[in-house]
Design a protein around this motif. Structure first.
Motif, PDB file in Angstrom:
ATOM      1  N   GLY A  93      51.363  37.945 -13.219  1.00 49.83           N
ATOM      2  CA  GLY A  93      52.585  37.259 -13.617  1.00 49.83           C
ATOM      3  C   GLY A  93      53.460  38.112 -14.511  1.00 49.83           C
ATOM      4  N   ASP A  94      52.822  38.840 -15.427  1.00 48.59           N
ATOM      5  CA  ASP A  94      53.580  39.714 -16.324  1.00 48.59           C
ATOM      6  C   ASP A  94      54.209  40.878 -15.560  1.00 48.59           C
ATOM      7  OD1 ASP A  94      52.916  38.082 -18.413  1.00 48.59           O
ATOM      8  OD2 ASP A  94      51.314  39.374 -19.183  1.00 48.59           O
ATOM      9  N   GLU A  95      53.501  41.379 -14.550  1.00 52.63           N
ATOM     10  CA  GLU A  95      54.039  42.476 -13.742  1.00 52.63           C
ATOM     11  C   GLU A  95      55.323  42.046 -13.044  1.00 52.63           C
ATOM     12  OE1 GLU A  95      53.420  44.827  -9.627  1.00 52.63           O
ATOM     13  OE2 GLU A  95      52.048  43.224 -10.154  1.00 52.63           O
ATOM     14  N   LEU A  96      55.355  40.811 -12.568  1.00 55.06           N
ATOM     15  CA  LEU A  96      56.551  40.309 -11.895  1.00 55.06           C
ATOM     16  C   LEU A  96      57.733  40.260 -12.871  1.00 55.06           C
ATOM     17  CD1 LEU A  96      57.361  39.438  -9.100  1.00 55.06           C
ATOM     18  CD2 LEU A  96      56.734  37.099  -9.688  1.00 55.06           C
ATOM     19  N   LEU A  97      57.456  39.945 -14.138  1.00 54.91           N
ATOM     20  CA  LEU A  97      58.525  39.971 -15.145  1.00 54.91           C
ATOM     21  C   LEU A  97      59.055  41.385 -15.353  1.00 54.91           C
ATOM     22  CD1 LEU A  97      57.345  37.585 -18.012  1.00 54.91           C
ATOM     23  CD2 LEU A  97      59.290  37.284 -16.492  1.00 54.91           C
ATOM     24  N   ARG A  98      58.166  42.382 -15.301  1.00 59.48           N
ATOM     25  CA  ARG A  98      58.574  43.767 -15.541  1.00 59.48           C
ATOM     26  C   ARG A  98      59.250  44.401 -14.332  1.00 59.48           C
ATOM     27  NH1 ARG A  98      53.391  43.828 -17.565  1.00 59.48           N
ATOM     28  NH2 ARG A  98      52.649  45.004 -15.769  1.00 59.48           N
ATOM     29  N   THR A  99      58.720  44.149 -13.142  1.00 57.02           N
ATOM     30  CA  THR A  99      59.174  44.904 -11.960  1.00 57.02           C
ATOM     31  C   THR A  99      59.944  44.071 -10.951  1.00 57.02           C
ATOM     32  OG1 THR A  99      57.116  44.477 -10.761  1.00 57.02           O
ATOM     33  CG2 THR A  99      57.178  46.435 -12.155  1.00 57.02           C
ATOM     34  N   ASP A 138      59.077  35.084  -1.679  1.00 57.26           N
ATOM     35  CA  ASP A 138      58.451  33.796  -1.975  1.00 57.26           C
ATOM     36  C   ASP A 138      57.581  33.853  -3.230  1.00 57.26           C
ATOM     37  OD1 ASP A 138      59.610  32.469   0.137  1.00 57.26           O
ATOM     38  OD2 ASP A 138      58.001  32.981   1.526  1.00 57.26           O
ATOM     39  N   ARG A 139      57.279  35.053  -3.689  1.00 57.65           N
ATOM     40  CA  ARG A 139      56.504  35.219  -4.928  1.00 57.65           C
ATOM     41  C   ARG A 139      57.497  35.261  -6.075  1.00 57.65           C
ATOM     42  NH1 ARG A 139      54.007  40.387  -6.927  1.00 57.65           N
ATOM     43  NH2 ARG A 139      53.043  39.664  -8.837  1.00 57.65           N
ATOM     44  N   VAL A 199      57.920  29.905 -16.814  1.00 55.73           N
ATOM     45  CA  VAL A 199      56.944  29.351 -15.870  1.00 55.73           C
ATOM     46  C   VAL A 199      56.335  30.489 -15.053  1.00 55.73           C
ATOM     47  CG1 VAL A 199      56.568  27.726 -13.993  1.00 55.73           C
ATOM     48  CG2 VAL A 199      58.258  27.195 -15.743  1.00 55.73           C
ATOM     49  N   ALA A 200      55.049  30.754 -15.299  1.00 54.49           N
ATOM     50  CA  ALA A 200      54.372  31.887 -14.649  1.00 54.49           C
ATOM     51  C   ALA A 200      54.112  31.633 -13.168  1.00 54.49           C
ATOM     52  CB  ALA A 200      53.062  32.184 -15.356  1.00 54.49           C
ATOM     53  N   ASN A 201      54.005  30.381 -12.758  1.00 54.64           N
ATOM     54  CA  ASN A 201      53.797  30.025 -11.357  1.00 54.64           C
ATOM     55  C   ASN A 201      52.480  30.580 -10.803  1.00 54.64           C
ATOM     56  OD1 ASN A 201      54.507  28.726  -8.970  1.00 54.64           O
ATOM     57  ND2 ASN A 201      55.504  30.534  -8.149  1.00 54.64           N
ATOM     58  N   ASP A 202      51.408  30.466 -11.597  1.00 51.01           N
ATOM     59  CA  ASP A 202      50.091  30.890 -11.120  1.00 51.01           C
ATOM     60  C   ASP A 202      49.624  29.920 -10.041  1.00 51.01           C
ATOM     61  OD1 ASP A 202      50.010  32.972 -12.948  1.00 51.01           O
ATOM     62  OD2 ASP A 202      49.113  31.709 -14.501  1.00 51.01           O
ATOM     63  N   PRO A 203      49.082  30.428  -8.942  1.00 49.90           N
ATOM     64  CA  PRO A 203      48.646  29.541  -7.854  1.00 49.90           C
ATOM     65  C   PRO A 203      47.451  28.678  -8.268  1.00 49.90           C
ATOM     66  CG  PRO A 203      48.043  31.821  -7.393  1.00 49.90           C
ATOM     67  CD  PRO A 203      48.862  31.831  -8.641  1.00 49.90           C
ATOM     68  N   LEU A 204      47.377  27.486  -7.692  1.00 55.46           N
ATOM     69  CA  LEU A 204      46.282  26.568  -8.020  1.00 55.46           C
ATOM     70  C   LEU A 204      44.922  27.153  -7.667  1.00 55.46           C
ATOM     71  CD1 LEU A 204      47.660  23.061  -7.023  1.00 55.46           C
ATOM     72  CD2 LEU A 204      47.168  23.921  -9.297  1.00 55.46           C
ATOM     73  N   TRP A 205      44.833  27.918  -6.570  1.00 56.55           N
ATOM     74  CA  TRP A 205      43.550  28.464  -6.170  1.00 56.55           C
ATOM     75  C   TRP A 205      42.995  29.403  -7.232  1.00 56.55           C
ATOM     76  CZ3 TRP A 205      43.281  33.657  -6.036  1.00 56.55           C
ATOM     77  CH2 TRP A 205      44.450  34.374  -5.808  1.00 56.55           C
TER      78      TRP A 205
END
Length: 145
Positions: free
Chosen positions: A31-37, A98-99, A105-111
């Motif tokens: 999730g943090d990587e998505l914020l950076r990149t 879609d990611r 909101v980090a949007n971590d998947p339920l799985w």
């Protein structure tokens, strides 16, 4: 066949708790990587789904490459940090639009949460069983002397 000793349960439980810590770190890092990149695009919250217990979710509308999208983002909170109409910055993976996530909101998947629960619960159980068995064995050995 003799059941495994309490020391083996203690080691196995400790190992599973280590797996939990490492896995939780990987999920947070993703999730943090998505914020950076991730690519940033403006979005707006179009619907809020409050839950009686986590996770709650928000639907966010945003546009990527001229295509309007609405995605549901899972929140760790019972009440999401956004309200309908809030303007948000959506971070998306350019290779997989879609990611997505927002800053809040980090949007971590339920799985991922379900997979993390298994080593946590099983590891905790084995540590408790291992410790209690070892302490009981020591107490019983002292009484015999």
């Amino acid at each position: 066949m003799r059941p495994p000793g309490r020391a083996v349960e203690l080691v196995a439980g400790t190992s599973l708790l280590g797996v939990f810590v490492a896995s939780a770190g990987l999920v947070l890092d993703a999730g943090d990587e998505l914020l950076r990149t991730g690519a940033r695009v403006p979005g707006v919250v179009v619907r809020v789904h409050e839950a009686t217990r986590p996770p709650s979710s928000v639907d966010v509308r945003f546009t990527v490459d001229g295509v309007e999208r609405v995605r549901t983002l899972l929140s760790d909170d019972r009440v999401p940090p956004h309200r309908v109409g809030d303007r948000v910055t959506v971070f998306h993976d350019p290779a997989d639009p879609d990611r997505v996530r927002t800053e809040e909101v980090a949007n971590d998947p339920l799985w991922s949460t379900a997979l993390l629960a298994v080593p946590l619960l099983l590891g905790g159980l084995l540590v408790v069983r291992g410790c209690s068995g070892l302490f009981d064995r020591r107490r019983a050995t002292r009484r015999r002397r």
